[in-house]
Design a protein around this motif. Structure first.
Motif, PDB file in Angstrom:
ATOM      1  N   ALA A 164     -11.507   4.166  -0.795  1.00 58.69           N
ATOM      2  CA  ALA A 164     -12.235   3.631  -1.936  1.00 58.69           C
ATOM      3  C   ALA A 164     -11.259   3.146  -3.043  1.00 58.69           C
ATOM      4  N   THR A 165     -10.815   4.486  -3.638  1.00 57.42           N
ATOM      5  CA  THR A 165      -9.953   4.710  -5.104  1.00 57.42           C
ATOM      6  C   THR A 165      -8.730   3.540  -4.742  1.00 57.42           C
ATOM      7  N   GLU A 166      -7.986   3.930  -3.500  1.00 55.32           N
ATOM      8  CA  GLU A 166      -6.888   2.916  -3.355  1.00 55.32           C
ATOM      9  C   GLU A 166      -7.125   1.609  -3.166  1.00 55.32           C
ATOM     10  N   ASN A 167      -8.423   1.110  -2.676  1.00 57.06           N
ATOM     11  CA  ASN A 167      -8.639  -0.490  -2.790  1.00 57.06           C
ATOM     12  C   ASN A 167      -8.933  -0.824  -3.966  1.00 57.06           C
ATOM     13  N   VAL A 168      -9.596  -0.166  -5.057  1.00 53.60           N
ATOM     14  CA  VAL A 168     -10.010  -0.511  -6.232  1.00 53.60           C
ATOM     15  C   VAL A 168      -8.728  -0.846  -7.078  1.00 53.60           C
ATOM     16  N   LEU A 169      -7.873   0.306  -6.668  1.00 56.30           N
ATOM     17  CA  LEU A 169      -6.409  -0.136  -7.606  1.00 56.30           C
ATOM     18  C   LEU A 169      -5.764  -0.987  -7.160  1.00 56.30           C
ATOM     19  N   ILE A 170      -5.636  -1.405  -5.953  1.00 54.24           N
ATOM     20  CA  ILE A 170      -5.141  -2.600  -5.369  1.00 54.24           C
ATOM     21  C   ILE A 170      -5.720  -3.707  -6.079  1.00 54.24           C
ATOM     22  N   LEU A 171      -6.923  -3.809  -6.220  1.00 48.97           N
ATOM     23  CA  LEU A 171      -7.538  -5.114  -6.720  1.00 48.97           C
ATOM     24  C   LEU A 171      -7.289  -5.226  -8.533  1.00 48.97           C
TER      25      LEU A 171
ATOM     26  N   HIS B 250       3.258   3.775 -13.614  1.00 47.81           N
ATOM     27  CA  HIS B 250       2.806   3.098 -14.974  1.00 47.81           C
ATOM     28  C   HIS B 250       1.943   2.267 -14.910  1.00 47.81           C
ATOM     29  N   MET B 251       1.832   1.320 -14.087  1.00 49.58           N
ATOM     30  CA  MET B 251       0.626   0.315 -14.037  1.00 49.58           C
ATOM     31  C   MET B 251      -0.488   0.964 -13.257  1.00 49.58           C
ATOM     32  N   LEU B 252      -0.344   2.000 -12.591  1.00 44.51           N
ATOM     33  CA  LEU B 252      -1.653   2.816 -12.493  1.00 44.51           C
ATOM     34  C   LEU B 252      -2.197   3.526 -13.377  1.00 44.51           C
ATOM     35  N   ARG B 253      -1.376   4.213 -14.118  1.00 43.59           N
ATOM     36  CA  ARG B 253      -1.754   4.960 -15.630  1.00 43.59           C
ATOM     37  C   ARG B 253      -2.450   3.960 -16.420  1.00 43.59           C
TER      38      ARG B 253
ATOM     39  N   THR C 240       0.955  -1.181   0.142  1.00 43.21           N
ATOM     40  CA  THR C 240       0.006   0.003  -0.079  1.00 43.21           C
ATOM     41  C   THR C 240       0.670   1.242  -0.043  1.00 43.21           C
ATOM     42  N   GLN C 241       2.132   1.180   0.525  1.00 46.89           N
ATOM     43  CA  GLN C 241       2.952   2.243   0.924  1.00 46.89           C
ATOM     44  C   GLN C 241       3.503   2.619  -0.669  1.00 46.89           C
ATOM     45  N   VAL C 242       3.804   1.518  -1.499  1.00 41.99           N
ATOM     46  CA  VAL C 242       4.272   1.798  -2.621  1.00 41.99           C
ATOM     47  C   VAL C 242       3.054   2.407  -3.498  1.00 41.99           C
ATOM     48  N   LEU C 243       2.036   1.697  -3.545  1.00 42.18           N
ATOM     49  CA  LEU C 243       0.976   2.284  -4.467  1.00 42.18           C
ATOM     50  C   LEU C 243       0.741   3.820  -4.057  1.00 42.18           C
ATOM     51  N   GLU C 244       0.616   4.122  -2.623  1.00 39.57           N
ATOM     52  CA  GLU C 244       0.392   5.528  -2.328  1.00 39.57           C
ATOM     53  C   GLU C 244       1.532   6.415  -2.840  1.00 39.57           C
ATOM     54  N   ALA C 245       2.796   5.910  -2.758  1.00 40.93           N
ATOM     55  CA  ALA C 245       3.892   7.004  -3.196  1.00 40.93           C
ATOM     56  C   ALA C 245       3.571   7.056  -4.792  1.00 40.93           C
ATOM     57  N   ALA C 246       3.398   6.117  -5.489  1.00 40.47           N
ATOM     58  CA  ALA C 246       3.206   6.061  -7.101  1.00 40.47           C
ATOM     59  C   ALA C 246       2.147   7.066  -7.432  1.00 40.47           C
TER      60      ALA C 246
ATOM     61  N   TYR D 268     -13.937  -5.172   1.110  1.00 38.91           N
ATOM     62  CA  TYR D 268     -12.811  -4.917   1.924  1.00 38.91           C
ATOM     63  C   TYR D 268     -11.623  -6.026   2.429  1.00 38.91           C
ATOM     64  N   PRO D 269     -12.443  -7.353   2.752  1.00 41.80           N
ATOM     65  CA  PRO D 269     -11.664  -8.444   2.960  1.00 41.80           C
ATOM     66  C   PRO D 269     -10.583  -9.000   2.005  1.00 41.80           C
ATOM     67  N   ILE D 270     -11.433  -8.677   0.837  1.00 41.36           N
ATOM     68  CA  ILE D 270     -10.507  -9.207  -0.302  1.00 41.36           C
ATOM     69  C   ILE D 270      -9.420  -8.343  -0.587  1.00 41.36           C
ATOM     70  N   VAL D 271      -9.647  -7.044  -0.480  1.00 41.30           N
ATOM     71  CA  VAL D 271      -8.709  -6.033  -0.477  1.00 41.30           C
ATOM     72  C   VAL D 271      -7.300  -6.090   0.223  1.00 41.30           C
ATOM     73  N   LYS D 272      -7.630  -6.383   1.197  1.00 39.17           N
ATOM     74  CA  LYS D 272      -6.486  -6.779   2.437  1.00 39.17           C
ATOM     75  C   LYS D 272      -5.881  -8.170   2.075  1.00 39.17           C
ATOM     76  N   LYS D 273      -6.426  -8.975   1.476  1.00 35.76           N
ATOM     77  CA  LYS D 273      -5.720 -10.571   1.201  1.00 35.76           C
ATOM     78  C   LYS D 273      -4.985 -10.044  -0.362  1.00 35.76           C
ATOM     79  N   VAL D 274      -5.405  -9.426  -1.213  1.00 38.34           N
ATOM     80  CA  VAL D 274      -4.917  -8.894  -2.362  1.00 38.34           C
ATOM     81  C   VAL D 274      -3.591  -8.339  -1.953  1.00 38.34           C
ATOM     82  N   ALA D 275      -3.566  -7.300  -1.152  1.00 42.21           N
ATOM     83  CA  ALA D 275      -2.521  -6.538  -0.783  1.00 42.21           C
ATOM     84  C   ALA D 275      -1.382  -7.238  -0.014  1.00 42.21           C
ATOM     85  N   SER D 276      -1.844  -8.034   0.694  1.00 40.26           N
ATOM     86  CA  SER D 276      -0.933  -9.115   1.462  1.00 40.26           C
ATOM     87  C   SER D 276      -0.252  -9.821   0.375  1.00 40.26           C
TER      88      SER D 276
END
Length: 264
Positions: free
Chosen positions: A138-145, A110-113, A15-21, A186-194
């Motif tokens: 919400a946006t962060e979580n859908v991007l994680i997915l 680039h992945m987020l773009r 999540t830290q990497v995604l937020e920085a990007a 939400y639980p799915i997002v947490k598993k995917v991030a892990s």
């Protein structure tokens, strides 16, 4: 307990990497500007305005056109990521990433773009309504997915499918905040991030960029990037294209139902 904590930490690292990007200049895509530019070769002005106000599906844009636009966007982003992107050349750009290695943040950018571009052409709502604010949960979580789908995480596909169904059923112009932040997704997002944290960022945080997994090394090898970024983008495209949300016929039926219910 220690294993659970390790998994949670891995998810936090990702999540830290995604937020920085997401904070890097040029990563956030304007939905309206992208759709207008991407569709101008294929569609009438009326179709484009409907696509922006509602969605490409609501505008009745043929799936062949959607596919062509998606492929062009993938080709463009892949060509950019095969070398050091313009993001790296913006003064102060990487000062924003903090402890996250700059090349990893850039690759994730680039992945987020491409994730945003594919989402918008496949009829998803705006992910960054306010470009000046931090990424909302919400946006962060859908991007994680989305990134999970790109990396082939099976449960991420299930999460994206569920969110798409909610957006489609409600004719929504925004993401289902409750489901993504506290509800069934939400639980799915947490598993995917892990999973992503364990598979990608754990080694990076432990041993640095030089010893990171090939995904990061791809920044320095055009051939290797084509072997990672391109198929990952195609994987997300394939899944988004399979969803009912993007089908013009489905959207027309949903609009007809909504209009009938609103009629006196």
């Amino acid at each position: 307990m220690a294993e659970t904590r390790e998994i949670e930490n891995a998810g936090s690292n990702f999540t830290q990497v995604l937020e920085a990007a997401a904070k890097l200049p040029g990563v956030r895509i304007s939905r309206a500007a992208y759709l207008r530019t991407a569709l101008k070769r294929y569609c009438t002005e009326e179709q484009i305005e409907t696509a922006i106000a509602k969605s490409p599906a609501a505008a009745g844009i043929p799936l062949k056109v959607i596919s062509d636009v998606a492929n062009a966007s993938i080709k463009y982003e892949t060509s950019k990521v095969t070398g050091l992107s313009a993001l790296a050349g913006i003064p102060g750009g990487f000062a924003m990433v903090g402890t996250v290695p700059a090349d990893l943040a850039q690759y994730m950018g680039h992945m987020l773009r491409i994730a945003q571009k594919l989402a918008y052409i496949y009829s998803w709502p705006d992910l960054f309504a306010d470009e000046d604010q931090d990424v909302d949960e919400a946006t962060e979580n859908v991007l994680i997915l989305f990134v999970g789908v790109m990396f082939g995480v099976q449960i991420a596909q299930s999460g994206v499918t569920k969110v798409a169904a909610m957006v489609s059923a409600n004719l929504a112009k925004k993401l289902p905040q409750q489901a993504l932040t506290k509800g069934v997704i939400y639980p799915i997002v947490k598993k995917v991030a892990s999973y992503l944290g364990i598979g990608m960022t754990k080694k990076l945080f432990a041993s640095g960029v030089a010893k990171a997994i090939p995904v990061v090394g791809a920044l320095f090898s055009g051939g290797l990037t084509l072997g990672t970024f391109l198929p990952m983008s195609k994987r997300l495209q394939k899944h988004l294209a399979s969803l009912e949300l993007t089908k013009p016929s489905h959207r027309k039926v949903a609009d007809d139902i909504a209009n009938a219910e609103a009629a006196p």
